[in-house]
Design a protein around this motif. Structure first.
Motif, PDB file in Angstrom:
ATOM      1  N   LYS A 126     -13.658   1.582  10.600  1.00 48.58           N
ATOM      2  CA  LYS A 126     -12.745   1.970   9.526  1.00 48.58           C
ATOM      3  C   LYS A 126     -11.326   1.969  10.086  1.00 48.58           C
ATOM      4  N   ASN A 127     -10.438   1.164   9.501  1.00 50.64           N
ATOM      5  CA  ASN A 127      -9.051   1.151   9.959  1.00 50.64           C
ATOM      6  C   ASN A 127      -8.128   0.873   8.788  1.00 50.64           C
ATOM      7  N   TRP A 128      -6.868   1.226   8.979  1.00 52.55           N
ATOM      8  CA  TRP A 128      -5.874   1.120   7.922  1.00 52.55           C
ATOM      9  C   TRP A 128      -4.609   0.494   8.483  1.00 52.55           C
ATOM     10  N   SER A 129      -3.845  -0.154   7.606  1.00 55.63           N
ATOM     11  CA  SER A 129      -2.552  -0.697   8.002  1.00 55.63           C
ATOM     12  C   SER A 129      -1.607  -0.646   6.817  1.00 55.63           C
ATOM     13  N   VAL A 130      -0.311  -0.661   7.125  1.00 57.72           N
ATOM     14  CA  VAL A 130       0.724  -0.678   6.093  1.00 57.72           C
ATOM     15  C   VAL A 130       1.799  -1.685   6.482  1.00 57.72           C
ATOM     16  N   VAL A 131       2.504  -2.176   5.469  1.00 57.14           N
ATOM     17  CA  VAL A 131       3.682  -3.006   5.685  1.00 57.14           C
ATOM     18  C   VAL A 131       4.862  -2.274   5.075  1.00 57.14           C
ATOM     19  N   MET A 132       5.935  -2.170   5.831  1.00 56.24           N
ATOM     20  CA  MET A 132       7.137  -1.479   5.376  1.00 56.24           C
ATOM     21  C   MET A 132       8.264  -2.486   5.230  1.00 56.24           C
ATOM     22  N   GLN A 133       8.951  -2.425   4.071  1.00 55.87           N
ATOM     23  CA  GLN A 133      10.180  -3.197   3.899  1.00 55.87           C
ATOM     24  C   GLN A 133      11.306  -2.334   4.451  1.00 55.87           C
ATOM     25  N   LEU A 134      11.954  -2.821   5.497  1.00 58.47           N
ATOM     26  CA  LEU A 134      12.997  -2.040   6.162  1.00 58.47           C
ATOM     27  C   LEU A 134      14.269  -2.043   5.320  1.00 58.47           C
ATOM     28  N   GLY A 135      14.931  -0.903   5.264  1.00 61.03           N
ATOM     29  CA  GLY A 135      16.152  -0.771   4.473  1.00 61.03           C
ATOM     30  C   GLY A 135      15.833  -0.652   2.999  1.00 61.03           C
ATOM     31  N   ASN A 136      16.766  -1.079   2.157  1.00 58.77           N
ATOM     32  CA  ASN A 136      16.605  -0.966   0.707  1.00 58.77           C
ATOM     33  C   ASN A 136      16.131  -2.242   0.041  1.00 58.77           C
ATOM     34  N   SER A 137      16.240  -3.373   0.731  1.00 63.06           N
ATOM     35  CA  SER A 137      15.845  -4.647   0.140  1.00 63.06           C
ATOM     36  C   SER A 137      15.856  -5.706   1.229  1.00 63.06           C
ATOM     37  N   GLY A 138      15.520  -6.934   0.829  1.00 70.46           N
ATOM     38  CA  GLY A 138      15.634  -8.041   1.761  1.00 70.46           C
ATOM     39  C   GLY A 138      14.318  -8.481   2.364  1.00 70.46           C
ATOM     40  N   ASN A 139      14.410  -9.175   3.483  1.00 67.81           N
ATOM     41  CA  ASN A 139      13.276  -9.876   4.063  1.00 67.81           C
ATOM     42  C   ASN A 139      12.920  -9.372   5.459  1.00 67.81           C
ATOM     43  N   GLN A 145      -0.206  -0.142  12.153  1.00 67.34           N
ATOM     44  CA  GLN A 145      -1.564   0.394  12.052  1.00 67.34           C
ATOM     45  C   GLN A 145      -1.501   1.910  11.843  1.00 67.34           C
ATOM     46  N   ILE A 146      -2.517   2.449  11.161  1.00 66.98           N
ATOM     47  CA  ILE A 146      -2.659   3.900  10.985  1.00 66.98           C
ATOM     48  C   ILE A 146      -4.071   4.267  11.411  1.00 66.98           C
ATOM     49  N   VAL A 147      -4.216   5.358  12.174  1.00 63.64           N
ATOM     50  CA  VAL A 147      -5.535   5.750  12.667  1.00 63.64           C
ATOM     51  C   VAL A 147      -6.076   7.014  12.002  1.00 63.64           C
TER      52      VAL A 147
END
Length: 196
Positions: A126-139, A145-147
């Protein structure tokens, strides 16, 4: 789409004012996680009205990968499970820290932005992950990973409300077949004031 027009398909831009061209956000370590921007999806015909109603809005699309066999005519591997608008309220908890990663006195990084994707997988236990958009917008995106199940649940709350967060993270060296590679792990999430 499909022979009997029983399926719907489309794409959505990940994050706020994300790129318009095809860009991939991936897991650099295991190469088994790729998030395309714009992100494509498919689903049963019942989602058509909901998708049309939310065009131009900030939404959350729950999905599963791979899709079930009845959607094989759809070129996307991401199957819609639910679609709903971003809730504008902040999550109840304001700060949550990992119970499995201890960081006192150790160096760490901090990033501010919004969580734009979250995945739960059973591929390597069982594992989890996230993607974060840095700042307020853009690319500029960061895959982490989250444990902890509780920390992942809090990350989902932040995603569902498009809450700006400060994520504290640490790079850990991979002890597997490629010791020169590292992964980024979340050890604390703190909500920040800010609008969409």
């Amino acid at each position: 789409i499909g022979i009997n027009r029983q399926l719907v398909g489309g794409e959505v831009s990940i994050g706020n004012n994300g790129p318009g061209e095809d860009d991939d956000i991936g897991d650099e370590l295991q190469h088994d996680y790729v998030l395309n921007n714009p992100w494509d999806f498919c689903g049963e015909q019942k989602f058509y009205g909901t998708l049309v109603d939310h065009m131009g809005d900030f939404v959350v699309i729950e999905y599963r990968t791979p899709k079930k066999s009845s959607l094989l005519q759809c070129p996307s591997t991401n199957e819609i499970v639910a679609v709903y608008p971003v809730s504008r309220g902040n999550p109840a908890g304001q700060v949550l820290e990992s119970t499995k990663i201890s960081m006192p006195g150790k160096p760490y990084g901090v990033s501010v932005g919004r969580i734009v994707n979250a995945q739960e997988s059973d591929k390597y236990n069982k594992n989890w992950s996230v993607v974060m958009q840095l700042g307020n917008s853009g690319n500029d995106f960061l895959h982490m990973q989250i444990v902890d199940a509780d920390l992942y649940a809090f990350a989902l709350e932040c995603l569902n409300s498009a809450t700006k967060v400060k994520i504290y993270h640490v790079e850990l060296i991979n002890r597997g077949s490629d010791p020169d590679r590292s992964q980024t792990f979340v050890w604390k999430i703190e909500t920040k004031p800010g609008n969409l």
